[in-house]
Design a protein around this motif. Structure first.
Motif, PDB file in Angstrom:
ATOM      1  N   GLU A  35      30.300  56.180  26.115  1.00 25.98           N
ATOM      2  CA  GLU A  35      31.256  56.841  26.899  1.00 25.98           C
ATOM      3  C   GLU A  35      32.629  56.060  26.735  1.00 25.98           C
ATOM      4  O   GLU A  35      33.344  55.436  28.113  1.00 25.98           O
ATOM      5  N   PRO A  36      33.222  56.068  25.741  1.00 21.00           N
ATOM      6  CA  PRO A  36      34.197  55.277  25.251  1.00 21.00           C
ATOM      7  C   PRO A  36      35.633  55.502  26.155  1.00 21.00           C
ATOM      8  O   PRO A  36      36.379  54.707  26.078  1.00 21.00           O
ATOM      9  N   LYS A  37      35.720  56.776  26.675  1.00 18.31           N
ATOM     10  CA  LYS A  37      37.128  57.089  27.367  1.00 18.31           C
ATOM     11  C   LYS A  37      36.909  56.617  28.754  1.00 18.31           C
ATOM     12  O   LYS A  37      37.856  56.575  29.721  1.00 18.31           O
ATOM     13  N   ARG A  38      35.506  56.181  29.353  1.00 18.70           N
ATOM     14  CA  ARG A  38      35.761  55.884  30.614  1.00 18.70           C
ATOM     15  C   ARG A  38      36.256  54.420  30.921  1.00 18.70           C
ATOM     16  O   ARG A  38      36.121  53.599  30.134  1.00 18.70           O
ATOM     17  N   ILE A  39      36.699  54.475  32.046  1.00 17.08           N
ATOM     18  CA  ILE A  39      37.516  53.241  32.746  1.00 17.08           C
ATOM     19  C   ILE A  39      36.685  52.310  33.191  1.00 17.08           C
ATOM     20  O   ILE A  39      36.081  52.660  34.344  1.00 17.08           O
ATOM     21  N   LEU A  40      36.528  51.100  33.290  1.00 18.41           N
ATOM     22  CA  LEU A  40      35.715  50.133  33.703  1.00 18.41           C
ATOM     23  C   LEU A  40      36.549  49.120  34.620  1.00 18.41           C
ATOM     24  O   LEU A  40      37.422  48.711  34.098  1.00 18.41           O
ATOM     25  N   TYR A  41      36.420  48.999  35.946  1.00 17.91           N
ATOM     26  CA  TYR A  41      37.080  48.109  36.761  1.00 17.91           C
ATOM     27  C   TYR A  41      36.156  46.931  37.088  1.00 17.91           C
ATOM     28  O   TYR A  41      35.044  47.022  37.299  1.00 17.91           O
ATOM     29  N   LEU A  42      36.803  45.779  37.259  1.00 22.67           N
ATOM     30  CA  LEU A  42      36.213  44.510  37.806  1.00 22.67           C
ATOM     31  C   LEU A  42      36.270  44.442  39.120  1.00 22.67           C
ATOM     32  O   LEU A  42      37.402  44.450  39.724  1.00 22.67           O
ATOM     33  N   ALA A  43      35.318  44.434  39.905  1.00 24.30           N
ATOM     34  CA  ALA A  43      35.476  44.111  41.539  1.00 24.30           C
ATOM     35  C   ALA A  43      34.829  42.995  41.712  1.00 24.30           C
ATOM     36  O   ALA A  43      33.903  42.467  41.413  1.00 24.30           O
ATOM     37  N   VAL A  44      35.640  42.095  42.647  1.00 24.65           N
ATOM     38  CA  VAL A  44      35.092  40.960  43.403  1.00 24.65           C
ATOM     39  C   VAL A  44      35.310  40.925  44.498  1.00 24.65           C
ATOM     40  O   VAL A  44      36.172  41.661  45.095  1.00 24.65           O
ATOM     41  N   PRO A  45      34.429  40.223  45.262  1.00 24.81           N
ATOM     42  CA  PRO A  45      34.653  39.919  46.694  1.00 24.81           C
ATOM     43  C   PRO A  45      36.277  39.629  47.257  1.00 24.81           C
ATOM     44  O   PRO A  45      36.751  38.706  46.325  1.00 24.81           O
ATOM     45  N   LEU A  46      36.635  39.895  48.504  1.00 24.51           N
ATOM     46  CA  LEU A  46      38.038  39.620  48.435  1.00 24.51           C
ATOM     47  C   LEU A  46      38.473  38.078  48.773  1.00 24.51           C
ATOM     48  O   LEU A  46      39.217  37.694  48.312  1.00 24.51           O
ATOM     49  N   ASP A  47      37.379  37.329  49.140  1.00 25.90           N
ATOM     50  CA  ASP A  47      37.504  36.111  49.460  1.00 25.90           C
ATOM     51  C   ASP A  47      37.585  35.279  48.149  1.00 25.90           C
ATOM     52  O   ASP A  47      38.478  34.226  47.888  1.00 25.90           O
ATOM     53  N   THR A  48      36.671  35.613  46.977  1.00 33.88           N
ATOM     54  CA  THR A  48      37.036  35.417  45.762  1.00 33.88           C
ATOM     55  C   THR A  48      38.297  35.441  45.268  1.00 33.88           C
ATOM     56  O   THR A  48      39.198  34.816  44.478  1.00 33.88           O
ATOM     57  N   TYR A  49      38.706  36.756  45.340  1.00 36.61           N
ATOM     58  CA  TYR A  49      40.103  37.246  44.809  1.00 36.61           C
ATOM     59  C   TYR A  49      41.050  36.289  45.339  1.00 36.61           C
ATOM     60  O   TYR A  49      42.071  35.882  44.656  1.00 36.61           O
ATOM     61  N   GLN A  50      41.205  36.282  46.599  1.00 36.76           N
ATOM     62  CA  GLN A  50      42.453  35.504  47.462  1.00 36.76           C
ATOM     63  C   GLN A  50      42.356  33.921  46.834  1.00 36.76           C
ATOM     64  O   GLN A  50      43.177  33.428  46.429  1.00 36.76           O
ATOM     65  N   THR A  51      40.992  33.347  46.735  1.00 38.24           N
ATOM     66  CA  THR A  51      40.933  32.009  46.033  1.00 38.24           C
ATOM     67  C   THR A  51      41.387  31.989  44.560  1.00 38.24           C
ATOM     68  O   THR A  51      42.249  31.121  44.330  1.00 38.24           O
ATOM     69  N   LEU A  52      41.089  32.712  43.937  1.00 43.96           N
ATOM     70  CA  LEU A  52      41.311  32.923  42.398  1.00 43.96           C
ATOM     71  C   LEU A  52      42.999  33.291  42.448  1.00 43.96           C
ATOM     72  O   LEU A  52      43.549  32.706  41.398  1.00 43.96           O
ATOM     73  N   HIS A  53      43.391  33.887  43.134  1.00 43.30           N
ATOM     74  CA  HIS A  53      44.816  34.582  43.149  1.00 43.30           C
ATOM     75  C   HIS A  53      45.721  33.234  43.274  1.00 43.30           C
ATOM     76  O   HIS A  53      46.704  32.941  42.611  1.00 43.30           O
ATOM     77  N   PHE A  54      45.381  32.414  44.512  1.00 38.54           N
ATOM     78  CA  PHE A  54      46.060  31.282  44.652  1.00 38.54           C
ATOM     79  C   PHE A  54      45.763  30.267  43.466  1.00 38.54           C
ATOM     80  O   PHE A  54      46.988  29.665  43.040  1.00 38.54           O
ATOM     81  N   PHE A  55      44.590  30.220  42.942  1.00 34.41           N
ATOM     82  CA  PHE A  55      44.350  29.131  41.876  1.00 34.41           C
ATOM     83  C   PHE A  55      45.333  29.526  40.742  1.00 34.41           C
ATOM     84  O   PHE A  55      45.685  28.670  40.034  1.00 34.41           O
ATOM     85  N   ARG A  56      45.257  30.778  40.397  1.00 34.24           N
ATOM     86  CA  ARG A  56      45.933  31.278  39.100  1.00 34.24           C
ATOM     87  C   ARG A  56      47.525  30.727  39.264  1.00 34.24           C
ATOM     88  O   ARG A  56      47.905  30.365  38.305  1.00 34.24           O
TER      89      ARG A  56
END
Length: 68
Positions: A35-56
């Motif tokens: 299904e080459p037209k399908r869009i795939l999203y990456l989901a991570v837990p909120l605390d992981t996102y917040q920690t990595l967002h700060f780290f980034r």
């Protein structure tokens, strides 16, 4: 938050992110075939996102500092 606790949380967040990214890339390869037209999203837990967002932001500042 004490530094050792923060570093443990950061290591866990980075590990969770790498696991999610590995799964994302595997699914992406499989979907490109079927299904080459399908869009795939990456989901991570909120605390992981917040920690990595700060780290980034910290990492980007350090990288920018090294470029100057």
């Amino acid at each position: 938050m004490p530094l050792p606790m923060y570093l443990t949380r950061l290591r866990n967040a980075i590990s969770d992110f790498h696991t999610a990214l590995e799964q994302f890339l595997n699914y992406q390869i499989a979907l490109e075939e079927n299904e080459p037209k399908r869009i795939l999203y990456l989901a991570v837990p909120l605390d992981t996102y917040q920690t990595l967002h700060f780290f980034r932001h910290v990492l980007l500042k350090l990288q920018y500092k090294d470029i100057k």
